[in-house]
Write an enzyme that holds these catalytic residues in place. Structure first.
Site, short mmCIF file in Angstrom:
data_model
loop_
_atom_site.label_atom_id
_atom_site.label_comp_id
_atom_site.label_asym_id
_atom_site.label_seq_id
_atom_site.Cartn_x
_atom_site.Cartn_y
_atom_site.Cartn_z
N VAL A 150 59.99 28.33 51.77
CA VAL A 150 58.56 28.31 51.49
C VAL A 150 58.18 26.88 51.14
CG1 VAL A 150 58.32 30.71 50.81
CG2 VAL A 150 58.99 29.02 49.11
N SER A 151 56.91 26.56 51.32
CA SER A 151 56.48 25.17 51.30
C SER A 151 56.51 24.54 49.92
CB SER A 151 55.07 25.04 51.89
OG SER A 151 55.07 25.48 53.22
#
Length: 485
Positions: A17-18
């Site tokens: 995830v970012s």
């Protein structure tokens, strides 16, 4: 069909995830896609790895652990949802993937972007897809910013910690929707007025900071005062009644830009115009040369690895402050070098792009993914129907009192499996699927990046630089190393 997947049996699954603040649900969703893919193609996932990091971070702990085991020969491939989950979007992401595949003999497979990367065309398509993914993210950011700026023009508070002296209240807009606005906090507003008065009366910033901390006052975030936090207060136009939004940049909060939203009277003023003018007059009297540093947060010292900082004056430069003699370079020299690198090594190096072939390949892969997804839906639907029949038979047997305990346990397993299948079916049938793209869209995305670089504002050009360049290293010998994303 998909012969290029033959021979791939043992795989790792990787998800990312970012940011560290995103929910782990996103990682679970990525793993579920990999699991369905592996099940359909008779692959076995022998290890799962995930990171909650930004893709710009060079070191990802789980990613590095996974690569160690990949190089040890434990698997035939790596599954990920999309290529930009595995690595940064852009040219360096493709370079990294090709390096791993060449050195280990494994295959990196994006289950939502399935393509035959054993061919030169396939590898080129993967690289271009990663580049366009970066462009699409920029477009999403632009659209979000436009919506936020539209809201800001009504002086609605867009979130975050309110400035010292203000509190957030609920108001209704014309459509009856609840919005947030700033209102004066009578408990802390007097302290803001006192800060402005002290500076206008000739006190230095250091003296004011010392006094505030000695008195036990705290910033809006509950921390001790610093010269930076004091400087931000004394330059915040909200205190004079002007609501501002979109000031500065991510790397330079005080950077000048010409698209700032300013709404006079948008917030109640804490100080009057006379006091504001007195404070700004003092700042102007001490103002020196101001410069925009394009490589702030990108340029590193090749000797110590630390960031080099902009130093103003008539001949501004970048310098490392950790060593003597300092490693320095003229601002104009290195910025011109990096801009020329982007122009000649990236934007103009890619010529004769066959957008029609590219669109055809992307859409052919999307068609294949849709076919694969339909097959998985049919397979799961058939299994669900069989489980429904088995469940009905078990219920009849339980009612008849036949093998009660064992049947109840079996019924529970069937119920659990049905829920799993229903969840998978809802995900497969849900929105998001495969994107079909037009030739014109590909051309427009590519031209948009070039237009921003060649014709855009300084802020847009800086966006392109930070989109394409991961870091710049100045070595003691004078060699400039540019590392693409």
């Amino acid at each position: 069909m998909n012969e290029f997947l033959s021979g791939i049996r043992r795989v790792f699954a990787y998800a990312r995830v970012s940011t560290k603040h995103q929910s782990g649900l996103s990682i679970d969703g990525q793993f579920r896609m990999c699991e369905r893919f592996a099940e359909f193609y008779n692959m076995t996932i022998v290890g799962k790895f995930s990171d909650k990091e930004t893709g710009k971070v060079n070191t990802r702990e789980q990613f590095d652990v996974m690569l160690e085991r990949v190089y040890a020969g434990e698997v035939d491939g790596i599954l990920c949802e999309k290529y930009d989950r595995f690595s940064r979007a852009g040219a360096s992401g493709e370079v990294l993937i090709q390096k791993i595949e060449k050195e280990t003999g494994i295959r990196v497979i994006a289950v939502a972007e399935l393509m035959d990367t054993t061919t030169p065309v396939g590898r080129a398509m993967r690289g271009m897809r990663m580049l366009f993914a970066a462009l699409e993210r920029e477009e999403t950011v632009d659209r979000t910013i436009r919506r936020m700026k539209d809201m800001a023009r009504y002086a609605y508070w867009m979130g975050g910690q309110p400035p010292l002296g203000y509190k957030v209240i609920d108001v209704q807009d014309k459509e009856g929707k609840l919005r947030k606005k700033l209102a004066i906090d009578e408990e802390t507003a007097p302290l803001v007025r006192k800060i402005f008065e002290l500076y206008a009366d000739g006190k230095s910033q250091a003296q004011i900071v010392d006094w505030l901390n000695a008195q036990g006052y705290k910033t809006s975030r509950g921390g001790a005062f610093t010269k930076q936090s004091l400087h931000d207060i004394l330059h915040n136009e909200k205190y004079r009644g002007i609501y501002t939004y979109f000031k500065g940049t991510k790397h330079n909060h005080h950077a000048k830009r010409d698209d700032v939203v300013r709404v006079p009277g948008g917030v109640p003023a804490i100080i009057d115009e006379e006091l504001w003018d007195q404070v700004q007059k003092r700042f102007r009297a001490h103002a020196g040369y101001k410069h925009r540093y394009l490589l702030a947060g990108l340029l590193k010292c090749g000797r110590c690895g630390g960031y080099m900082h902009g130093h103003g004056g008539k001949e501004p430069d970048y310098r490392c402050i950790k060593h003597k003699p300092r490693l320095t370079i003229r601002k104009s020299k290195i910025e011109d070098f990096v801009l020329a690198y982007i122009k000649y090594e990236i934007l103009e190096a890619v010529t004769d792009i066959d957008f029609e072939l590219m669109a055809h390949e992307i859409n052919a892969q999307a068609t294949q993914r849709d076919h694969t997804r339909k097959q998985m839906i049919d397979k799961l639907t058939l299994e669900l129907s069989r489980l429904q029949t088995d469940e009905e038979r078990l219920i009849q047997a339980i009612k008849a009192g036949i093998g009660l305990e064992g049947l109840k346990e079996e019924a529970q397993k069937i119920k659990q499996r049905k829920e799993e299948i229903k969840l998978k079916l809802s995900q497969l049938r849900g929105p998001g699927g495969n994107d079909y793209i037009k030739v014109q869209e590909l051309k427009e995305n590519w031209e948009l990046m070039k237009k921003r670089f060649y014709e855009g504002t300084s802020e847009q050009k800086e966006m392109v630089v930070r989109q394409l360049i991961d870091e710049v290293i100045l070595h003691p010998s004078g060699y400039i190393q540019v590392i693409q994303k």
